[in-house]
Design a protein around this motif. Structure first.
Motif, PDB file in Angstrom:
ATOM      1  N   LEU A   1       0.820  -1.195   0.000  1.00 58.22           N
ATOM      2  CA  LEU A   1       0.000   0.000   0.000  1.00 58.22           C
ATOM      3  C   LEU A   1       0.859   1.252   0.000  1.00 58.22           C
ATOM      4  O   LEU A   1       2.064   1.177   0.236  1.00 58.22           O
ATOM      5  CB  LEU A   1      -0.949   0.009   1.207  1.00 58.22           C
ATOM      6  CG  LEU A   1      -0.436  -0.447   2.569  1.00 58.22           C
ATOM      7  CD1 LEU A   1      -0.976   0.463   3.636  1.00 58.22           C
ATOM      8  CD2 LEU A   1      -0.894  -1.866   2.826  1.00 58.22           C
ATOM      9  N   ALA A   2       0.227   2.361  -0.288  1.00 58.41           N
ATOM     10  CA  ALA A   2       0.918   3.648  -0.280  1.00 58.41           C
ATOM     11  C   ALA A   2       0.221   4.548   0.727  1.00 58.41           C
ATOM     12  O   ALA A   2      -0.992   4.459   0.910  1.00 58.41           O
ATOM     13  CB  ALA A   2       0.876   4.288  -1.669  1.00 58.41           C
ATOM     14  N   ILE A   3       1.007   5.381   1.384  1.00 60.99           N
ATOM     15  CA  ILE A   3       0.440   6.293   2.373  1.00 60.99           C
ATOM     16  C   ILE A   3       0.851   7.714   2.049  1.00 60.99           C
ATOM     17  O   ILE A   3       2.034   8.006   1.898  1.00 60.99           O
ATOM     18  CB  ILE A   3       0.947   5.960   3.778  1.00 60.99           C
ATOM     19  CG1 ILE A   3       0.587   4.536   4.132  1.00 60.99           C
ATOM     20  CG2 ILE A   3       0.348   6.910   4.804  1.00 60.99           C
ATOM     21  CD1 ILE A   3       1.399   4.031   5.265  1.00 60.99           C
ATOM     22  N   HIS A   4      -0.137   8.577   1.953  1.00 65.86           N
ATOM     23  CA  HIS A   4       0.115  10.003   1.773  1.00 65.86           C
ATOM     24  C   HIS A   4      -0.352  10.711   3.044  1.00 65.86           C
ATOM     25  O   HIS A   4      -1.440  10.433   3.536  1.00 65.86           O
ATOM     26  CB  HIS A   4      -0.666  10.553   0.582  1.00 65.86           C
ATOM     27  CG  HIS A   4      -0.336   9.883  -0.710  1.00 65.86           C
ATOM     28  ND1 HIS A   4      -1.041  10.117  -1.865  1.00 65.86           N
ATOM     29  CD2 HIS A   4       0.622   8.988  -1.040  1.00 65.86           C
ATOM     30  CE1 HIS A   4      -0.526   9.398  -2.852  1.00 65.86           C
ATOM     31  NE2 HIS A   4       0.486   8.703  -2.368  1.00 65.86           N
TER      32      HIS A   4
ATOM     33  N   ASP B   1      -2.556  -1.475  -3.017  1.00 61.80           N
ATOM     34  CA  ASP B   1      -2.015  -1.874  -4.306  1.00 61.80           C
ATOM     35  C   ASP B   1      -2.191  -3.384  -4.507  1.00 61.80           C
ATOM     36  O   ASP B   1      -2.607  -3.840  -5.560  1.00 61.80           O
ATOM     37  CB  ASP B   1      -0.541  -1.476  -4.340  1.00 61.80           C
ATOM     38  CG  ASP B   1       0.107  -1.812  -5.646  1.00 61.80           C
ATOM     39  OD1 ASP B   1      -0.469  -1.446  -6.683  1.00 61.80           O
ATOM     40  OD2 ASP B   1       1.173  -2.455  -5.640  1.00 61.80           O
ATOM     41  N   SER B   2      -1.901  -4.172  -3.488  1.00 58.07           N
ATOM     42  CA  SER B   2      -2.120  -5.614  -3.566  1.00 58.07           C
ATOM     43  C   SER B   2      -2.577  -6.128  -2.212  1.00 58.07           C
ATOM     44  O   SER B   2      -2.325  -5.476  -1.205  1.00 58.07           O
ATOM     45  CB  SER B   2      -0.826  -6.332  -3.982  1.00 58.07           C
ATOM     46  OG  SER B   2       0.075  -6.398  -2.900  1.00 58.07           O
ATOM     47  N   PRO B   3      -3.263  -7.289  -2.135  1.00 60.36           N
ATOM     48  CA  PRO B   3      -3.611  -8.217  -3.217  1.00 60.36           C
ATOM     49  C   PRO B   3      -4.402  -7.516  -4.328  1.00 60.36           C
ATOM     50  O   PRO B   3      -5.089  -6.534  -4.074  1.00 60.36           O
ATOM     51  CB  PRO B   3      -4.475  -9.269  -2.516  1.00 60.36           C
ATOM     52  CG  PRO B   3      -4.240  -9.101  -1.063  1.00 60.36           C
ATOM     53  CD  PRO B   3      -3.816  -7.713  -0.859  1.00 60.36           C
TER      54      PRO B   3
ATOM     55  N   ASP C   1      -6.860  -3.730  -5.266  1.00 63.32           N
ATOM     56  CA  ASP C   1      -6.080  -2.663  -5.890  1.00 63.32           C
ATOM     57  C   ASP C   1      -6.949  -1.423  -6.094  1.00 63.32           C
ATOM     58  O   ASP C   1      -8.033  -1.518  -6.655  1.00 63.32           O
ATOM     59  CB  ASP C   1      -5.544  -3.153  -7.244  1.00 63.32           C
ATOM     60  CG  ASP C   1      -4.768  -2.083  -7.985  1.00 63.32           C
ATOM     61  OD1 ASP C   1      -4.108  -1.272  -7.320  1.00 63.32           O
ATOM     62  OD2 ASP C   1      -4.837  -2.053  -9.227  1.00 63.32           O
ATOM     63  N   GLY C   2      -6.487  -0.289  -5.617  1.00 63.91           N
ATOM     64  CA  GLY C   2      -7.217   0.963  -5.811  1.00 63.91           C
ATOM     65  C   GLY C   2      -8.187   1.304  -4.692  1.00 63.91           C
ATOM     66  O   GLY C   2      -8.707   2.414  -4.648  1.00 63.91           O
ATOM     67  N   THR C   3      -8.433   0.363  -3.793  1.00 65.05           N
ATOM     68  CA  THR C   3      -9.265   0.663  -2.618  1.00 65.05           C
ATOM     69  C   THR C   3      -8.504   1.675  -1.758  1.00 65.05           C
ATOM     70  O   THR C   3      -7.298   1.569  -1.600  1.00 65.05           O
ATOM     71  CB  THR C   3      -9.526  -0.619  -1.804  1.00 65.05           C
ATOM     72  OG1 THR C   3     -10.148  -1.570  -2.663  1.00 65.05           O
ATOM     73  CG2 THR C   3     -10.425  -0.348  -0.615  1.00 65.05           C
ATOM     74  N   ALA C   4      -9.199   2.652  -1.242  1.00 64.93           N
ATOM     75  CA  ALA C   4      -8.488   3.704  -0.512  1.00 64.93           C
ATOM     76  C   ALA C   4      -9.282   4.167   0.696  1.00 64.93           C
ATOM     77  O   ALA C   4     -10.507   4.038   0.741  1.00 64.93           O
ATOM     78  CB  ALA C   4      -8.216   4.882  -1.438  1.00 64.93           C
TER      79      ALA C   4
ATOM     80  N   LEU D   1      -8.871 -16.399  -2.092  1.00 62.64           N
ATOM     81  CA  LEU D   1      -8.285 -17.737  -1.974  1.00 62.64           C
ATOM     82  C   LEU D   1      -6.768 -17.659  -1.887  1.00 62.64           C
ATOM     83  O   LEU D   1      -6.143 -18.309  -1.067  1.00 62.64           O
ATOM     84  CB  LEU D   1      -8.691 -18.594  -3.176  1.00 62.64           C
ATOM     85  CG  LEU D   1     -10.184 -18.882  -3.305  1.00 62.64           C
ATOM     86  CD1 LEU D   1     -10.461 -19.611  -4.620  1.00 62.64           C
ATOM     87  CD2 LEU D   1     -10.668 -19.712  -2.131  1.00 62.64           C
ATOM     88  N   THR D   2      -6.181 -16.873  -2.800  1.00 61.66           N
ATOM     89  CA  THR D   2      -4.728 -16.663  -2.800  1.00 61.66           C
ATOM     90  C   THR D   2      -4.530 -15.176  -3.086  1.00 61.66           C
ATOM     91  O   THR D   2      -5.493 -14.423  -3.170  1.00 61.66           O
ATOM     92  CB  THR D   2      -4.038 -17.469  -3.913  1.00 61.66           C
ATOM     93  OG1 THR D   2      -4.394 -16.885  -5.187  1.00 61.66           O
ATOM     94  CG2 THR D   2      -4.463 -18.924  -3.898  1.00 61.66           C
ATOM     95  N   ASP D   3      -3.265 -14.771  -3.292  1.00 57.18           N
ATOM     96  CA  ASP D   3      -3.013 -13.364  -3.616  1.00 57.18           C
ATOM     97  C   ASP D   3      -3.705 -12.944  -4.906  1.00 57.18           C
ATOM     98  O   ASP D   3      -3.929 -11.765  -5.141  1.00 57.18           O
ATOM     99  CB  ASP D   3      -1.512 -13.105  -3.760  1.00 57.18           C
ATOM    100  CG  ASP D   3      -0.854 -12.948  -2.404  1.00 57.18           C
ATOM    101  OD1 ASP D   3      -1.595 -12.893  -1.401  1.00 57.18           O
ATOM    102  OD2 ASP D   3       0.386 -12.886  -2.343  1.00 57.18           O
TER     103      ASP D   3
END
Lengths: 272, 435
Positions: free
Chosen positions: A74-77, A95-97, A101-104, B396-398
């Motif tokens: 993740l990124a933190i501002h 950013d991951s999983p 991605d893109g949840t903020a 389930l996984t990444d």
């Protein structure tokens, strides 16, 4: 909520604490353990004033009792808010999983009141105001509670000085802090703050029953331009569940041009 | 009932039942979308050029590549109610890559999100769309966007009442949460008094409907090749929308206005009597959405007044979401209740939510797999019919997630709009790979 390794924040009592320490220095009043505890915390907090804004990427490693790992990035501002009666603003972008991605999460921190928080759900392009009273809940399945990330504004706690002792290669002041805000999952915390750079090196967390539940170790501190210290490794171990979470920070960048415009609801829509 | 306003937009349309050219409709639509998005990007390129950036900015920018591939198996639990409808299982594949680019100063943003579903049983459900394809320029306190984008308005969970910018992609699911990309030029500014946004929408998107083979359809098939419009400009009418939104302490408020071709069609029997034609009216709508967030309570209201579909009518959704945190270990339990009301008459597109109550519960385990379970139902307070949803999802996984969902239509009276779906209880499994 704010994921920030600065386990301290400037606050309005900095001036008062300066006055207290001046008085102590001149021997006018005897200092209580509470005053000394506050002074140690305030000195640590003060070392971070004026940083302006920062960005950092971080990796979160979640480990279950059997040692099985899962990872998030993740990124933190962060934007420092000059008005000390409120807290800083922050934006956490996952950013991951890949499925998140893109949840903020956008937070406008407060001192004692619940923070203002909005969650951005990219699949629906929906910005949702969420409740922030869930201080003691786990943050994205980790061993960090929401309140562990919340900017630990100085005045969110009452303090008591316990002792001085060695911590690794350094000498530390050991200070107890008791949350003043509502909905905390902790009865108290004990923090080790070094006497050289005034940075937090370790925190023990005690649950509502008074039992030790978690220990946080902060390492790999580096000083950035302007004298701002940042930890790059935080390890939280839950003694009751035997689970742990590591936060590994990449390089920080300061004065990145972030402004209030980047911490409004509408800004969530242009993250990706 | 709409005779004087109905015009046939194409006298050479095939009668339903004769085979259509394979995938013809969505290709034609795809071409229009591509034109819209290319125009958006062309504006972006011009913007870059005008600002003297161009190649340098492109080199120093930030490219972002992600997306998902999904396998879906939907299984209908009963035999179909209407002739030609598929029975049993319906498999499909979804491909949804996402490509983004930002210049180094993050002022210019380009985004492309194509969407393709290939369905094994229903040709109308196989479709291509550009969910997003835009250029955005972010100024100091203002921004402009040109191209296709998805815009969400609202606060409620059971019905997205005031959300009107995008057309519903109703072949995806019956929850009206899947939307088609809307071509637009959007200008917005965020100030101390809130955010004000203006949307100019030069292309109308038609709603998608299940084909003859598909389930979850009306008894007569909706012929999407023969849409009717009130506006003589048909789907090229320029629609406008304006929205102000802000938050003050615990209150989040939005007020919106829309003037253009309504996204909900009336379904009108064709002269041949063997199919339904979607008829799109020109409407004006004022919408309000409010959320009051206090402690563990979220209080919500969405309301609208709409003119242009029958008599001017009002509609509202009001309710709450209350969360019991750490109800068991780390798990949170959310309780939801919303009352739905809609005052439209028979000359407006029909709704299932005239006097209904939604009750739901959401369990979030807060584990590393983000396991959540949602169960809810909407009961019609007049007809007593129930539409029930049970949904569970987990990582389930990444890279893989799984989702199981079931929708049941219980005790549906023949008077209810849902009567057409009464035999269409289904369960669906979605396995997705995210990259």
């Amino acid at each position: 909520m704010r994921i920030n390794p600065r386990f301290k924040r400037s606050s309005q009592l900095a001036v008062a604490s300066f006055a207290i320490s001046s008085m102590v220095a001149s021997g006018l009043v005897a200092q209580t353990m509470e005053e000394k505890g506050f002074e140690v915390a305030a000195r640590s907090d003060r070392s971070d004033r004026g940083f302006g804004d920062s960005r950092a990427d971080l990796t979160m490693i979640l480990r279950n009792a059997a040692g099985k790992e899962s990872k998030r990035t993740l990124a933190i501002h962060t934007l420092e808010v000059a008005d000390e009666s409120v807290g800083d603003k922050s934006l956490v972008i996952f950013d991951s999983p890949a499925d998140i991605d893109g949840t903020a999460l956008l937070s406008h921190a407060k001192i004692l009141d619940p923070d203002d928080q909005w969650l951005y759900l990219p699949a629906l392009k929906r910005v949702k105001r969420i409740s922030s009273v869930n201080k003691s809940g786990p943050f994205v399945g980790s061993e960090f509670a929401f309140e562990d990330f919340t900017a630990l504004e100085l005045n969110k706690f009452d303090y008591k000085y316990l002792r001085a002792e060695a911590c690794d290669d350094l000498q530390c002041d050991v200070v107890e802090r008791v949350p003043r805000y509502e909905h905390s999952g902790y009865s108290r915390q004990v923090a080790w703050i070094d006497q050289t750079d005034f940075q937090i090196r370790r925190v023990d967390f005690y649950d509502r029953r008074g039992d030790l539940i978690k220990t946080l170790t902060l390492g790999e501190y580096r000083s950035y331009e302007g004298g701002y210290w940042r930890t790059h490794r935080m390890e939280m171990v839950n003694h009751q569940t035997k689970k742990s979470t590591d936060l590994l920070y990449g390089d920080y960048t300061f004065a990145t041009g972030l402004s209030d415009d980047d911490f409004v609801k509408n800004a969530l829509l242009r993250i990706r | 009932m709409i005779s004087s306003r109905t015009r046939s937009s194409g006298s050479d349309r095939q009668a339903t039942g004769t085979p259509r050219p394979a995938h013809g409709p969505w290709l034609a639509q795809g071409q229009r979308l591509i034109v819209s998005s290319v125009l958006g990007w062309a504006l972006g390129a011009l913007g870059l050029g005008a600002l003297g950036l161009g190649a340098d900015a492109a080199r120093a920018g930030e490219l972002d590549w992600s997306g998902s591939i999904e396998l879906e198996l939907r299984s209908f639990l009963s035999d179909p109610a209407f002739p030609d409808q598929l029975r049993g299982g319906q498999g499909s594949v979804v491909l949804a890559p996402e490509l983004g680019f930002k210049t180094e100063d993050r002022r210019h943003q380009f985004r492309l999100v194509p969407y393709l579903r290939l369905d094994g049983r229903d040709d109308e459900r196989s479709h291509f769309d550009l969910r997003q394809a835009y250029w955005r320029y972010v100024g100091d306190g203002w921004e402009i966007l040109a191209g296709l984008e998805r815009v969400f308005w609202g606060v409620a969970e059971s019905r997205h009442l005031v959300d009107i910018i995008n057309q519903t992609d109703s072949v995806e699911d019956v929850d009206e949460e899947d939307k088609l990309g809307q071509p637009m030029i959007a200008l917005s500014t965020s100030r101390s008094w809130g955010t004000l946004a203006l949307y100019v929408m030069p292309v109308f998107r038609e709603r998608t409907f299940s084909g003859r083979d598909g389930r979850l359809r009306t008894p007569l098939v909706v012929d999407t090749d023969d849409a009717q419009y009130e506006s003589s400009a048909e789907d090229s009418r320029v629609d406008l929308a304006l929205r102000w939104s802000h938050f003050l302490g615990d209150w989040d408020v939005g007020v919106s206005y829309f003037y253009g071709t309504g996204r909900e069609p009336r379904l009108v029997p064709a002269a041949t009597g063997d199919r339904l034609l979607p008829f799109y009216d020109v409407i004006q709508q004022i919408g309000v959405d409010v959320q009051y967030t206090r402690g563990a309570w979220l209080w919500k209201l969405e309301a609208l007044a709409r003119e242009g579909q029958g008599r001017t009518f009002g509609a509202a959704v009001a309710g709450f979401e209350y969360t019991l945190y750490q109800v068991k270990a780390a798990a949170d339990l959310g309780l939801l209740a919303e009352y739905l009301w809609d005052d439209r008459d028979d000359f407006a597109p029909p709704t299932a939510f005239e006097d209904d109550l939604f009750l739901g519960a959401r369990l979030a385990l807060n584990d590393t797999q983000d396991t959540t379970v949602l169960a809810g139902g909407v009961v019609d307070l007049d007809e007593r019919s129930w539409a029930v949803l049970i949904e569970a999802e987990r990582r389930l996984t990444d890279h893989f997630t799984i989702e199981v969902e079931s929708r049941l239509f219980l005790d549906v009276s023949e008077e209810d709009l849902l009567a057409a779906f009464a035999a269409d209880d289904f369960a669906v499994v979605r396995l997705a790979y995210h990259f």
